[in-house]
Enzyme design. Structure first.
Site, mmCIF file in Angstrom:
data_model
loop_
_atom_site.group_PDB
_atom_site.id
_atom_site.type_symbol
_atom_site.label_atom_id
_atom_site.label_comp_id
_atom_site.label_asym_id
_atom_site.label_seq_id
_atom_site.Cartn_x
_atom_site.Cartn_y
_atom_site.Cartn_z
ATOM 1 N N GLY A 10 0.839 -1.194 0.000
ATOM 2 C CA GLY A 10 0.000 0.000 0.000
ATOM 3 C C GLY A 10 0.871 1.239 0.000
ATOM 4 N N THR A 11 0.622 2.090 -0.952
ATOM 5 C CA THR A 11 1.392 3.338 -1.008
ATOM 6 C C THR A 11 0.461 4.538 -0.819
ATOM 7 O OG1 THR A 11 1.269 3.362 -3.415
ATOM 8 C CG2 THR A 11 3.251 2.405 -2.426
ATOM 9 N N GLY A 12 -0.541 4.335 0.046
ATOM 10 C CA GLY A 12 -1.387 5.444 0.467
ATOM 11 C C GLY A 12 -0.678 6.215 1.567
ATOM 12 N N GLY A 13 -1.484 6.983 2.311
ATOM 13 C CA GLY A 13 -0.898 7.831 3.358
ATOM 14 C C GLY A 13 -0.030 7.043 4.328
ATOM 15 N N ILE A 14 -0.551 5.916 4.829
ATOM 16 C CA ILE A 14 0.195 5.172 5.846
ATOM 17 C C ILE A 14 1.459 4.563 5.242
ATOM 18 C CG2 ILE A 14 0.140 3.163 7.394
ATOM 19 C CD1 ILE A 14 -2.800 3.830 7.913
ATOM 20 N N LYS A 150 -7.973 -1.712 12.534
ATOM 21 C CA LYS A 150 -8.726 -1.050 13.597
ATOM 22 C C LYS A 150 -9.770 -1.956 14.247
ATOM 23 C CE LYS A 150 -7.036 3.000 12.080
ATOM 24 N NZ LYS A 150 -6.842 2.795 10.684
ATOM 25 N N GLY A 217 -8.543 7.719 3.185
ATOM 26 C CA GLY A 217 -8.907 6.337 3.529
ATOM 27 C C GLY A 217 -9.240 6.221 5.001
ATOM 28 N N THR A 218 -8.427 6.862 5.837
ATOM 29 C CA THR A 218 -8.649 6.829 7.286
ATOM 30 C C THR A 218 -9.946 7.553 7.637
ATOM 31 O OG1 THR A 218 -6.309 6.717 7.740
ATOM 32 C CG2 THR A 218 -7.666 7.603 9.491
ATOM 33 N N GLU A 221 -12.781 5.392 6.776
ATOM 34 C CA GLU A 221 -12.897 4.327 7.787
ATOM 35 C C GLU A 221 -13.536 4.858 9.064
ATOM 36 O OE1 GLU A 221 -10.074 0.853 8.386
ATOM 37 O OE2 GLU A 221 -8.745 2.443 7.692
ATOM 38 N N HIS A 225 -17.761 4.443 11.412
ATOM 39 C CA HIS A 225 -18.085 4.259 12.833
ATOM 40 C C HIS A 225 -19.252 5.129 13.290
ATOM 41 C CE1 HIS A 225 -14.624 1.761 14.052
ATOM 42 N NE2 HIS A 225 -14.007 2.372 13.070
HETATM 43 C C1 IKT Z 1 -5.383 5.119 14.003
HETATM 44 O O1 IKT Z 1 -4.979 5.277 12.854
HETATM 45 O O2 IKT Z 1 -4.766 4.534 14.870
HETATM 46 C C2 IKT Z 1 -6.728 5.595 14.324
HETATM 47 C C3 IKT Z 1 -6.944 7.062 14.138
HETATM 48 C C4 IKT Z 1 -6.745 7.786 15.419
HETATM 49 C C5 IKT Z 1 -5.319 8.043 15.641
HETATM 50 C C6 IKT Z 1 -5.117 8.637 16.968
HETATM 51 C C7 IKT Z 1 -3.880 9.473 16.975
HETATM 52 C C8 IKT Z 1 -3.920 10.368 18.153
HETATM 53 C C9 IKT Z 1 -2.957 11.502 18.109
HETATM 54 O O3 IKT Z 1 -2.183 11.651 17.173
HETATM 55 O O4 IKT Z 1 -2.996 12.282 19.078
HETATM 56 C C10 IKT Z 1 -8.362 7.303 13.717
HETATM 57 C C11 IKT Z 1 -9.374 6.614 14.551
HETATM 58 N N1 IKT Z 1 -8.543 6.909 12.371
#
Ligand code: IKT
Length: 356
Positions: A10-14, A150, A217-218, A221, A225
């Site tokens: 995956g070469t997205g943000g993460i 997650k 993407g995040t 996701e 929720h």
């Molecule tokens: C995640 O990617 O772990 C979940 C994300 C929340 C990250 C929390 C970071 C807290 C911080 O930097 O202070 C989100 C639920 N997508």
């Protein structure tokens, strides 16, 4: 531990930020990266700068905005390959990459030289990460697989494969981002003062103005929720509909009772019951400042009869990218150390201490 080779799916943000953070870690050598379009592999070490420049801004803004497997085979892209108004490009925009019909297989075929594989893939189907793991099992990979997933229910699916990982020599580290991940580990440390833990509350704040494009993407996701959505309906939102949801909240969305695997990961580590864990937070996509301080509160009873709450806070200036990708690489290093000590199976962040 001086030399660890790793690949990023995956070469997205993460995926891209993990490659970037790894440039600050001498012992880590990124040797492969892929998305659904192709694979870049170089065992002398990828030219991360070139790869980042080629994939930056190369954002998938459509549904499936995350690297998702369409058939358990190829990796479909997100933030990788499809520009809103442009051609699908992805990692093959890099001069180090070659197009591939089955990029995961290309990584598996080179698995002997790869100590760890980070699955930097949003999970728009609950069994997606487990299915990717199946491909590595079938392909005879032995090494570390690590994800930043997650959802709680995915842990059970991975646990079902525990024996297979054991037989294959795979150390699977699951939920190794921020939450679950860093904050789950922090809760485990904070719990040490107590003989009984009654509540763990994880409350996060993320400001994502400049990181928004990279992290759609995040965001998608997260929207899954909200009470009125689930993983399928959020995945199927058009880009315009996604923007409309954000506009409806004036760019600031509050989440409660998120299905985040911190609960089952704390339970499997013996810290507390899953039902005593709550995860929520505030996402602001219009400002970079965190809308609230990320805090882990662990309440329990001490051996001498006191009831108290230990808290752990993240600095307001540490970005989500720093708090997800730093821990992911720390847990990756610990996973490799465990793997080299012949410790295989499924591990969560509450069972491991990430290595700096
Ligand atoms: C995640 O990617 O772990 C979940 C994300 C929340 C990250 C929390 C970071 C807290 C911080 O930097 O202070 C989100 C639920 N997508």
């Amino acid at each position: 531990m001086n030399d660890i080779t790793f690949a990023v799916l995956g070469t997205g943000g993460i995926g891209r930020r993990t490659l970037e953070v790894s440039q600050h870690e001498d012992e880590l050598t990124p040797v492969a990266a892929c998305d659904r379009h192709g694979t870049a592999i170089d065992f002398d070490g990828l030219d991360v700068e070139e790869l980042l420049a080629a994939t930056e801004g190369n954002i998938d803004s459509g549904p499936g905005d995350g690297d998702v497997a369409t058939d358990g085979g190829a990796v479909a892209d997100a933030p990788s390959g499809v520009k809103q108004h442009g051609e699908s490009v992805g990692v093959v925009a890099s001069e180090q990459a070659t197009p591939s019909d089955d990029p995961i297989q290309a990584i598996i075929d080179h698995g002997d030289g790869i100590d760890a594989v980070l699955l930097a893939l949003p999970n728009y189907e609950h069994d997606f990460i487990p299915r990717v793991a199946d491909r590595f099992l079938e392909g005879g990979y032995s090494g570390v697989l690590i994800d930043v997933l997650k959802r709680s229910r995915v842990i059970e699916m991975l646990d079902e494969r525990g024996e297979d990982f054991d037989d294959a020599g795979i150390t699977f580290v699951c939920g190794a981002g921020a939450t679950p991940g860093l904050l789950t580990g922090a809760a485990t440390l904070a719990a040490q003062s107590f003989v009984e833990v009654t509540d763990v509350d994880i409350w996060w704040g993320v400001g994502l103005k400049s990181g928004y494009e990279d992290n759609r993407g995040t965001v998608r996701e997260d929207i899954a929720h909200l009470p009125e959505y689930d993983i399928e309906t959020a995945r199927d939102l058009s880009e315009a509909e996604l923007e409309a949801v954000i506009d409806d909240h004036d760019g600031v969305i509050e989440f409660e009772d998120m299905e985040h695997a911190d609960d089952v990961l704390l339970e499997r580590a013996g810290v507390c019951d899953a039902e005593d864990v709550s995860v929520g937070g505030i996402l602001d996509v219009r400002r970079d400042e965190k809308p609230t301080t990320t805090t882990v509160s662990v309440t329990g009873r001490t051996f001498d009869g006191e009831t108290a709450t230990n808290t752990f806070e993240l600095g307001d200036a540490t970005s989500m990218e720093a708090n997800v990708n730093g821990p992911a690489l720390g847990y990756l290093k610990t996973g490799v150390r465990r793997n080299r000590a012949d410790e295989y199976g499924v591990f969560g962040p509450a069972e491991l201490m990430p290595r700096f």
